[in-house]
Enzyme design. Structure first.
Site, mmCIF file in Angstrom:
data_model
loop_
_atom_site.group_PDB
_atom_site.id
_atom_site.type_symbol
_atom_site.label_atom_id
_atom_site.label_comp_id
_atom_site.label_asym_id
_atom_site.label_seq_id
_atom_site.Cartn_x
_atom_site.Cartn_y
_atom_site.Cartn_z
ATOM 1 N N SER A 97 22.618 25.679 56.080
ATOM 2 C CA SER A 97 21.181 26.158 56.555
ATOM 3 C C SER A 97 20.822 27.174 55.287
ATOM 4 O O SER A 97 20.988 27.129 54.303
ATOM 5 C CB SER A 97 20.806 26.767 57.920
ATOM 6 O OG SER A 97 19.458 27.258 58.068
ATOM 7 N N ASP A 239 13.840 26.916 53.942
ATOM 8 C CA ASP A 239 15.317 27.548 53.996
ATOM 9 C C ASP A 239 16.300 26.263 53.230
ATOM 10 O O ASP A 239 15.530 25.353 52.846
ATOM 11 C CB ASP A 239 15.818 27.921 55.283
ATOM 12 C CG ASP A 239 15.965 26.902 56.274
ATOM 13 O OD1 ASP A 239 15.188 25.766 56.245
ATOM 14 O OD2 ASP A 239 16.707 26.792 57.089
ATOM 15 N N ASP A 241 18.331 23.897 54.471
ATOM 16 C CA ASP A 241 18.225 22.519 55.072
ATOM 17 C C ASP A 241 16.838 22.255 55.198
ATOM 18 O O ASP A 241 16.781 20.943 56.004
ATOM 19 C CB ASP A 241 19.368 22.461 56.058
ATOM 20 C CG ASP A 241 18.767 23.342 57.026
ATOM 21 O OD1 ASP A 241 18.324 24.495 57.282
ATOM 22 O OD2 ASP A 241 19.186 22.731 58.366
ATOM 23 N N ASP A 243 14.656 22.910 57.613
ATOM 24 C CA ASP A 243 14.201 22.697 58.933
ATOM 25 C C ASP A 243 13.198 23.810 59.249
ATOM 26 O O ASP A 243 12.509 23.762 60.192
ATOM 27 C CB ASP A 243 15.164 22.773 60.015
ATOM 28 C CG ASP A 243 16.255 24.010 59.924
ATOM 29 O OD1 ASP A 243 16.144 24.668 58.996
ATOM 30 O OD2 ASP A 243 16.987 23.951 61.161
HETATM 31 MG MG MG Z 1 17.852 25.707 58.539
#
Ligand code: MG
Length: 453
Positions: A97, A239, A241, A243
């Site tokens: 992340s 961010d 990744d 999400d």
């Molecule tokens: Mg994330």
């Protein structure tokens, strides 16, 4: 019980230190034994992505799994793929992340696309500890590359927003992908919505050179500066990744996650003429204020997006999310979804106009956040002490202890995974928020000191 490997967001570590190919292989075998059948795998842009993905894939194949490699895509894109392909029994995302580039992580996805239950993670940890034997040579699995998961994901997002209204608004956005997994999907999404994108950090070379990939105000200084010089309507940042999504107003004001959560909740409730919104006890009361005013209801949970998602499913909620920019839109899927968040915010401003004006119209609260070191073995006795101390007050024990005041609240909460104790204090003015935060910091410190040997 087996040793705990999975934290709140999968297994994480520093590459070739504690996050090694050996760990990936052995964990891949445990995951393969747990899921069986066909397993999807993907990674973010980290330089170690291929190494960890190959190790986990080898483990999966050793257990007879068919591996579908989706390439470099956002976490919600692999979650959507797993959810929409019935023959896929689970997924594995290789990501850390927002952590610095030396980190990587392994995260498991349930067959319905949601984050795996803790009880299932425990089963995988047990299999990891046992180091399950491999299948015979004739039963080893195969690996296929699957193209198009990113495009299907973006198409699904476009189909779930009012794309005509967004297209007609001719918006301009400055987009910061943190050189992460959104580097392809986020510009594609904006182009499909006729939003002119000025991109920053949209290079997938894996070293995160632009700025650290946690989307904080400090890390987004260049995005904020760019907005001021381009007359863009909005700033959008993901961010690592993708999400999570955070926003900047057209005037260059960084919008805290609480505020975008409040706007999106208000939009969901207004559109449906009511409904339930789910958020953790740590979210600002601003969310409840706007939701109640719009005719909806807020349901509070413990902190953590899997808990929020689960509660949304159980209560048939119309929207939910956390104050860190992780928002969940049930029409799409029950997980934090960065592209859905961006598209919904674009729909919001296409419909309502200036984002700054909407932000300025929100109820005003101030938050004081403190973090103290707290040994894990002290958590329970400290919480008992704090509960006794506040026995006469109105409190909520959904997660830690929330003390409710007429003009705010204080949340006292030990971290479940780190040796940390958090104190959040929210009030209508800074002084009160700080005063209460400092008061409880003193109490926690005194208690911990009194038990020091
Ligand atoms: Mg994330």
């Amino acid at each position: 019980m087996a040793k705990r490997l999975f934290g709140t967001n999968g297994v994480r570590g520093v590459v070739n230190d504690d996050m090694t190919s050996e760990l990936g292989l052995r964990l891949g075998k445990a995951i393969g034994e747990f899921f069986g059948g066909t397993v999807a795998i993907a990674s973010d842009t980290r330089v170690s992505g291929d190494m960890i993905k190959s190790a986990v894939s080898a483990g999966l194949m050793a257990m007879g799994c068919r591996v579908l490699d989706l390439g470099v895509i956002p976490t919600p894109a692999i979650q959507y793929f797993v959810k929409t392909h019935n023959h896929v029994s689970g997924g594995v995302m290789i990501t850390a992340s927002h952590n610095p580039p030396e980190f990587n992580g392994i995260k498991c996805i349930a067959p319905d696309g949601t984050e795996l239950h803790r009880s299932d993670e425990e089963q995988i940890e047990k299999k990891y500890e046992e180091d399950v034997p491999c299948k015979p040579w004739s039963e080893v699995g195969t690996r296929d590359e699957v193209l198009g998961a990113a495009d299907s994901y973006v198409d699904a997002v476009v189909s779930l927003v009012d794309s005509e209204t967004i297209r007609a608004a001719n918006l301009v956005a400055v987009l910061d992908c943190a050189n992460g997994a959104a580097y392809y999907t986020a510009p594609l999404l904006l182009s499909k919505l006729n939003v002119r994108a000025i991109t920053l950090n949209a290079n997938p070379q894996g070293e995160f050179p632009g700025h650290p990939s946690e989307p904080t105000e400090d890390n987004l200084a260049i995005l904020i500066e760019t907005i001021k010089h381009t007359k863009a309507d909005i700033g959008i940042a993901h961010d690592g990744d993708a999400d999570r999504t955070v926003f900047i107003t057209e005037k260059g004001e960084f919008i805290s996650g609480d505020k975008s959560l409040a706007l999106m909740a208000e939009m969901a409730v207004s559109k449906k003429g009511g409904g339930k919104i789910v958020t953790p006890v740590s979210s600002s009361s601003m969310v409840e204020d706007v939701v109640v005013k719009a005719g909806g209801e807020v349901i509070y949970t413990a902190v953590g997006s899997p808990v929020v998602a689960r509660k949304m499913i159980d209560t048939d909620a119309i929207f939910g999310g956390e104050e860190n920019g992780g928002l969940i839109f049930p029409d799409m899927q029950y997980c934090r979804d960065g592209a859905m968040t961006a598209a919904k915010m674009l729909e919001y401003i296409a419909d309502k106009g200036s984002l700054q004006e909407r932000i300025d119209a929100l109820p005003v609260y101030f938050t004081d956040k403190r973090k103290l070191e707290c040994p894990a073995e002290m958590r329970e006795s400290l919480m008992e002490h704090l509960k006794k101390l506040n026995a006469a007050r109105t409190t909520d024990s959904t997660d830690g202890l929330k003390i409710i005041y007429p003009d705010g609240w204080v949340l006292l909460r030990p971290s479940g995974t780190e040796q940390i104790f958090r104190i959040y204090s929210e009030a209508k003015d800074t002084e009160t928020a700080e005063k209460r935060g400092a008061y409880y910091e003193g109490i926690v410190k005194d208690f911990l000191n009194s038990y020091k040997i």
